[in-house]
Design a protein around this motif. Structure first.
Motif, mmCIF file in Angstrom:
data_model
loop_
_atom_site.group_PDB
_atom_site.id
_atom_site.type_symbol
_atom_site.label_atom_id
_atom_site.label_comp_id
_atom_site.label_asym_id
_atom_site.label_seq_id
_atom_site.Cartn_x
_atom_site.Cartn_y
_atom_site.Cartn_z
ATOM 1 N N ASN A 103 0.831 -1.187 0.000
ATOM 2 C CA ASN A 103 0.000 0.000 0.000
ATOM 3 C C ASN A 103 0.874 1.249 0.000
ATOM 4 O O ASN A 103 1.864 1.325 0.723
ATOM 5 N N ALA A 104 0.495 2.235 -0.766
ATOM 6 C CA ALA A 104 1.260 3.482 -0.861
ATOM 7 C C ALA A 104 1.002 4.410 0.323
ATOM 8 O O ALA A 104 1.563 5.485 0.399
ATOM 9 N N LEU A 105 0.157 4.007 1.244
ATOM 10 C CA LEU A 105 -0.156 4.776 2.448
ATOM 11 C C LEU A 105 -0.734 6.141 2.093
ATOM 12 O O LEU A 105 -0.169 7.175 2.411
ATOM 13 N N GLY A 106 -1.874 6.118 1.426
ATOM 14 C CA GLY A 106 -2.558 7.362 1.081
ATOM 15 C C GLY A 106 -3.339 7.913 2.263
ATOM 16 O O GLY A 106 -3.901 7.164 3.059
ATOM 17 N N PHE A 107 -3.383 9.233 2.366
ATOM 18 C CA PHE A 107 -4.074 9.880 3.478
ATOM 19 C C PHE A 107 -5.592 9.678 3.408
ATOM 20 O O PHE A 107 -6.252 9.617 4.442
ATOM 21 N N ASP A 108 -6.149 9.561 2.215
ATOM 22 C CA ASP A 108 -7.590 9.318 2.091
ATOM 23 C C ASP A 108 -7.955 7.953 2.682
ATOM 24 O O ASP A 108 -8.911 7.828 3.444
ATOM 25 N N GLU A 109 -7.192 6.948 2.297
ATOM 26 C CA GLU A 109 -7.453 5.609 2.831
ATOM 27 C C GLU A 109 -7.186 5.565 4.335
ATOM 28 O O GLU A 109 -7.930 4.927 5.090
ATOM 29 N N LEU A 110 -6.144 6.242 4.778
ATOM 30 C CA LEU A 110 -5.841 6.284 6.217
ATOM 31 C C LEU A 110 -6.996 6.899 6.989
ATOM 32 O O LEU A 110 -7.340 6.439 8.080
ATOM 33 N N ALA A 111 -7.614 7.938 6.418
ATOM 34 C CA ALA A 111 -8.772 8.558 7.077
ATOM 35 C C ALA A 111 -9.898 7.545 7.239
ATOM 36 O O ALA A 111 -10.525 7.460 8.306
ATOM 37 N N THR A 112 -10.138 6.752 6.220
ATOM 38 C CA THR A 112 -11.183 5.735 6.289
ATOM 39 C C THR A 112 -10.839 4.657 7.315
ATOM 40 O O THR A 112 -11.662 4.295 8.155
ATOM 41 N N VAL A 113 -9.616 4.146 7.249
ATOM 42 C CA VAL A 113 -9.198 3.058 8.141
ATOM 43 C C VAL A 113 -9.161 3.502 9.598
ATOM 44 O O VAL A 113 -9.592 2.771 10.489
ATOM 45 N N SER A 114 -8.667 4.697 9.849
ATOM 46 C CA SER A 114 -8.512 5.174 11.233
ATOM 47 C C SER A 114 -9.775 5.814 11.794
ATOM 48 O O SER A 114 -9.909 5.977 13.002
ATOM 49 N N GLY A 115 -10.684 6.216 10.905
ATOM 50 C CA GLY A 115 -11.880 6.911 11.360
ATOM 51 C C GLY A 115 -11.596 8.345 11.783
ATOM 52 O O GLY A 115 -12.349 8.947 12.544
ATOM 53 N N VAL A 116 -10.494 8.893 11.267
ATOM 54 C CA VAL A 116 -10.086 10.261 11.591
ATOM 55 C C VAL A 116 -10.136 11.091 10.310
ATOM 56 O O VAL A 116 -9.618 10.662 9.268
ATOM 57 N N ASN A 117 -10.727 12.254 10.379
ATOM 58 C CA ASN A 117 -10.851 13.155 9.244
ATOM 59 C C ASN A 117 -9.474 13.440 8.640
ATOM 60 O O ASN A 117 -8.503 13.632 9.355
ATOM 61 N N ARG A 118 -9.406 13.505 7.315
ATOM 62 C CA ARG A 118 -8.144 13.752 6.600
ATOM 63 C C ARG A 118 -7.469 15.036 7.077
ATOM 64 O O ARG A 118 -6.254 15.069 7.262
ATOM 65 N N ARG A 119 -8.249 16.110 7.265
ATOM 66 C CA ARG A 119 -7.674 17.379 7.733
ATOM 67 C C ARG A 119 -7.063 17.223 9.122
ATOM 68 O O ARG A 119 -6.028 17.805 9.420
ATOM 69 N N THR A 120 -7.703 16.432 9.964
ATOM 70 C CA THR A 120 -7.179 16.195 11.313
ATOM 71 C C THR A 120 -5.866 15.425 11.243
ATOM 72 O O THR A 120 -4.928 15.707 11.993
ATOM 73 N N ILE A 121 -5.793 14.459 10.332
ATOM 74 C CA ILE A 121 -4.537 13.716 10.153
ATOM 75 C C ILE A 121 -3.421 14.695 9.799
ATOM 76 O O ILE A 121 -2.337 14.641 10.378
ATOM 77 N N PHE A 122 -3.689 15.616 8.878
ATOM 78 C CA PHE A 122 -2.670 16.586 8.472
ATOM 79 C C PHE A 122 -2.301 17.543 9.603
ATOM 80 O O PHE A 122 -1.174 18.033 9.665
ATOM 81 N N ARG A 123 -3.235 17.817 10.513
ATOM 82 C CA ARG A 123 -2.891 18.666 11.664
ATOM 83 C C ARG A 123 -1.887 17.958 12.565
ATOM 84 O O ARG A 123 -0.992 18.585 13.120
ATOM 85 N N HIS A 124 -2.033 16.659 12.699
ATOM 86 C CA HIS A 124 -1.112 15.881 13.538
ATOM 87 C C HIS A 124 0.191 15.558 12.810
ATOM 88 O O HIS A 124 1.258 15.553 13.417
ATOM 89 N N PHE A 125 0.072 15.270 11.520
ATOM 90 C CA PHE A 125 1.224 14.854 10.713
ATOM 91 C C PHE A 125 1.167 15.588 9.376
ATOM 92 O O PHE A 125 0.519 15.120 8.434
#
Length: 194
Positions: free
Chosen positions: A27-49
Motif C-alpha cells: 500500500n502506498a499509504l494514502g491519506f484518504d485511505e488512512l482517514a477511512t481506516v482510522s476513522g479520523v478526518n483527513r484534515r485532522t490527520i494533516f494537523r497531527h502529521f
C-alpha cells in the motif's frame, strides 16, 4: 482534556497506519485511505502529521517504542547482548516488521533513520575498528548492522524456522565471531612493520 483527545486521535491514526501495513504491505499509504481506516478526518490527520515523512517517522518511533527494548546499540556490549531479546520482541509485531520490509513506504520509513542507525553502529564498534583500515572498518559496521537487523530476524525465521530468540542468539554469536576476527585483523595490522 484537550491534550488527552489529541493523544487519542494520534493513537488512532498510528493504529490505522499499522492496520494498513499489516493488511497490504505494498500500500502506498494514502491519506484518504488512512482517514477511512482510522476513522479520523483527513484534515485532522494533516494537523497531527503535516507530511507523509512526519507520519512515517512517528509510526516508526511508536513501533520501536512498543518493543520495550532498544533497537540500536549504544555500546559494544549491546551488540551481543541485545539481539536475543530484541529479536524475540519482533515476533510480537511480526506483521509490521514484514510490512515495513515488503513495502516502498516501509523502506522509506527505515531509510529516514539511516544516518542515526549508522552512527549508532560506528560508535558501538569504534574500539574494535580503530586499528582497521577504513574500508575494513566500514565492512565490519555494515556486516554487524545486517546481523543486528530485522532482516536477519526475518531470514532466520523464514529459511531456518528459528524463533525470534533463537535468531537473536545466532546473530549475537555471529557478531561475536566478527568482532573477534576484527580484533585479530587490527592486532596483525598494528604489528606489521611500516
Amino acid at each position: 482534556m484537550r491534550a488527552e483527545q489529541a493523544q487519542a486521535t494520534r493513537e488512532r491514526i498510528l493504529a490505522g497506519v499499522r492496520t494498513m501495513f499489516e493488511q497490504d504491505p505494498d500500500n502506498a499509504l494514502g491519506f484518504d485511505e488512512l482517514a477511512t481506516v482510522s476513522g479520523v478526518n483527513r484534515r485532522t490527520i494533516f494537523r497531527h502529521f503535516p507530511t507523509k515523512e512526519a507520519l512515517l517517522e512517528a509510526f516508526w518511533n511508536d513501533a520501536n517504542a512498543s518493543l520495550g527494548v532498544r533497537f540500536w546499540p549504544q555500546s559494544e556490549k549491546d551488540l551481543t547482548e541485545l539481539p536475543p531479546a530484541l529479536f524475540a520482541s519482533l515476533d510480537g509485531i511480526e506483521g509490521i516488521v514484514r510490512a515495513s520490509h515488503a513495502s516502498g513506504a516501509g523502506r522509506q520509513m527505515r531509510l529516514q533513520a539511516n544516518e542515526e542507525r549508522q552512527a549508532a553502529f560506528r560508535k558501538s564498534l569504534a574500539e574494535v575498528s580503530k586499528d582497521l583500515v577504513p574500508e575494513r572498518a566500514r565492512q565490519l559496521e555494515a556486516a554487524v548492522q545486517l546481523l543486528f537487523s530485522a532482516t536477519a530476524w526475518q531470514t532466520m525465521k523464514d529459511y531456518w524456522g528459528f524463533s525470534g530468540e533463537e535468531a537473536g542468539k545466532a546473530a549475537a554469536w555471529a557478531i561475536e565471531a566478527l568482532l573477534d576476527a576484527a580484533r585479530r585483523d587490527g592486532l596483525n595490522r598494528t604489528k606489521e612493520p611500516k
